[in-house]
Design an enzyme around this catalytic site. Structure first.
Site, short mmCIF file in Angstrom:
data_model
loop_
_atom_site.label_atom_id
_atom_site.label_comp_id
_atom_site.label_asym_id
_atom_site.label_seq_id
_atom_site.Cartn_x
_atom_site.Cartn_y
_atom_site.Cartn_z
CB SER A 13 -0.90 0.01 1.24
OG SER A 13 -1.47 1.30 1.38
CG HIS A 38 -3.87 -1.63 -1.50
ND1 HIS A 38 -4.98 -2.37 -1.85
CD2 HIS A 38 -4.24 -0.90 -0.42
CE1 HIS A 38 -5.97 -2.10 -1.01
NE2 HIS A 38 -5.55 -1.20 -0.14
CG ASP A 40 -5.16 2.25 1.11
OD1 ASP A 40 -6.09 1.44 1.02
OD2 ASP A 40 -4.00 1.93 1.49
CG MET A 42 -8.55 6.77 2.88
SD MET A 42 -7.72 6.72 4.47
CE MET A 42 -6.80 5.18 4.33
CG HIS A 71 -9.34 -0.11 -0.22
ND1 HIS A 71 -8.67 -0.34 0.97
CD2 HIS A 71 -10.66 -0.11 0.08
CE1 HIS A 71 -9.55 -0.47 1.94
NE2 HIS A 71 -10.77 -0.32 1.44
CG MET A 73 -11.41 2.86 2.54
SD MET A 73 -9.78 2.86 3.33
CE MET A 73 -8.73 2.96 1.88
CG MET A 142 -11.64 -3.10 5.47
SD MET A 142 -10.19 -2.62 4.53
CE MET A 142 -9.14 -1.91 5.80
CG PHE A 148 -5.70 6.38 10.35
CD1 PHE A 148 -5.25 7.66 10.03
CD2 PHE A 148 -6.95 6.23 10.92
CE1 PHE A 148 -6.07 8.77 10.28
CE2 PHE A 148 -7.77 7.33 11.17
CZ PHE A 148 -7.31 8.60 10.85
CG ASP A 180 -6.19 -3.11 3.30
OD1 ASP A 180 -5.12 -2.87 3.90
OD2 ASP A 180 -6.80 -2.26 2.63
C1 DX5 Z 1 -6.31 1.22 5.84
C2 DX5 Z 1 -5.88 0.96 4.42
C3 DX5 Z 1 -4.78 0.00 4.31
C4 DX5 Z 1 -3.49 0.44 4.97
C5 DX5 Z 1 -2.68 -0.78 5.31
O1 DX5 Z 1 -7.49 1.90 5.84
O2 DX5 Z 1 -6.95 0.45 3.65
O3 DX5 Z 1 -4.54 -0.39 2.97
O4 DX5 Z 1 -2.74 1.29 4.16
O5 DX5 Z 1 -1.57 -0.39 6.05
P1 DX5 Z 1 -0.87 -1.36 7.10
O6 DX5 Z 1 -0.42 -2.58 6.34
O7 DX5 Z 1 0.26 -0.55 7.63
O8 DX5 Z 1 -1.91 -1.72 8.12
ZN ZN Z 2 -6.50 -0.46 1.63
#
Ligand code: DX5
Ligand code: ZN
Length: 224
Positions: A13, A38, A40, A42, A71, A73, A142, A148, A180
Site C-alpha cells: 500500500s 494498492h 488507498d 479516502m 481501494h 473508502m 478489512m 489509517f 487489508d
Molecule cells: C487502511 C488501508 C490499508 C493500509 C494498510 O485503511 O486500507 O490499505 O494502508 O496499512 P498497514 O499494512 O500498515 O496496516
Molecule cells: Zn487499503
C-alpha cells in the site's frame, strides 16, 4: 482471475510510502515479484482521513505497468468508481457499507473494463455477500478499521477468511480473497492457509529498512 492464483500476491500500500517519491516506490515494486500496487482512496467522510483521488491514480498509471488496485473508502462510491477505471485503475473495490446498490456498481466497474471488488469492514459478516458471489472478481476483508496505516491486525479476520473461502467453494464462485490491515510476517502464513489470495501490506513494506527484502520475506511467509 482464476479461483486461486497459482501463488498468492502481495499488494504493497503506497499510503505508507513517501508521497514525494511515489515514482521511486513504483520502480522499487517493479523489481519485486508478485506485487500489485494498492492505492488507498479516502474521502474524509466514509473514513476520518483524506488521501488522494483520480489525478494521482492517472499519474501512477503513466509511471507503471503494474496492476493498480484502487481501494475506495468513500461515500457514494457509485459516483466515482468508473472514474477511477478511466484514470487507469485495473482493480477497483468499494465498501459494501457505503453502497445500497453494490450489484449495480460492481457491474459498472466490470463494464468499464476493470476487476470489481467489494470491501467488508471488520463488523460486516461475509454472509452478507452471498447473493453477489457471481458479480465480483474479488472480496477485500478489512482486518483493521479503515482509515489509517500501521494499525494492529484484528485476529478474528482469520475466521472470516475461512468462512468466505467455504462460501466461495460452496457457490463455486471464482473470486479472490484479499486482506487489508496490519498484515506482516507474523500473520501472512496463517492468512494464506486460511484462503487469502492477495495480502495488502503498508507499513510492513514501506517502513522497512529494505522494502525489497521485506517483500521477499513476506512472499516467503506466504509460500510456507
Ligand atoms: C487502511 C488501508 C490499508 C493500509 C494498510 O485503511 O486500507 O490499505 O494502508 O496499512 P498497514 O499494512 O500498515 O496496516
Ligand atoms: Zn487499503
Amino acid at each position: 482471475m482464476t479461483p486461486r492464483t497459482p501463488k498468492p500476491l502481495l499488494a504493497p500500500s503506497i499510503l505508507s510510502a513517501d508521497f514525494t517519491r511515489l515514482a521511486d516506490a513504483l520502480a522499487m515494486l517493479a523489481q519485486a515479484e508478485r506485487c500489485v500496487v494498492h492505492v488507498d482512496v479516502m474521502d474524509g467522510r466514509f473514513v476520518p482521513n483524506l488521501t488522494l483521488g483520480m489525478p494521482v491514480v492517472a499519474a501512477l498509471r503513466r509511471e507503471t505497468r503494474l496492476i493498480l488496485d484502487c481501494h475506495l473508502m468513500i461515500v457514494e462510491p457509485s459516483r466515482y468508481a468508473v472514474e477511477f477505471v478511466k484514470a487507469g485503475a485495473d482493480w477497483v473495490s468499494f465498501h459494501q457499507e457505503a453502497d445500497p446498490h453494490a450489484h449495480r456498481t460492481l457491474a459498472a466497474i466490470r463494464e468499464a473494463g476493470a476487476k470489481a471488488g467489494l470491501v467488508l469492514n471488520p463488523g460486516t459478516p461475509v454472509e452478507t455477500l452471498v447473493d453477489l458471489v457471481d458479480d465480483l472478481d474479488f472480496v477485500l476483508l478489512m482486518s483493521v478499521n479503515p482509515g489509517f496505516g500501521g494499525q494492529s491486525f484484528i485476529p478474528r479476520t482469520l475466521d472470516k477468511v475461512r468462512r468466505l473461502d467455504a462460501l466461495r467453494r460452496e457457490a463455486k464462485a471464482p473470486f479472490l480473497i484479499q486482506v487489508d490491515g496490519g498484515v506482516g510476517p507474523g500473520n501472512a502464513t496463517a492468512l494464506v492457509q486460511a484462503g487469502a489470495d492477495v495480502l495488502v501490506a503498508g507499513n510492513a513494506v514501506f517502513k522497512a529498512a529494505d522494502p525489497l527484502q521485506a517483500i521477499a520475506g513476506l512472499l516467503a511467509e506466504m509460500d510456507k
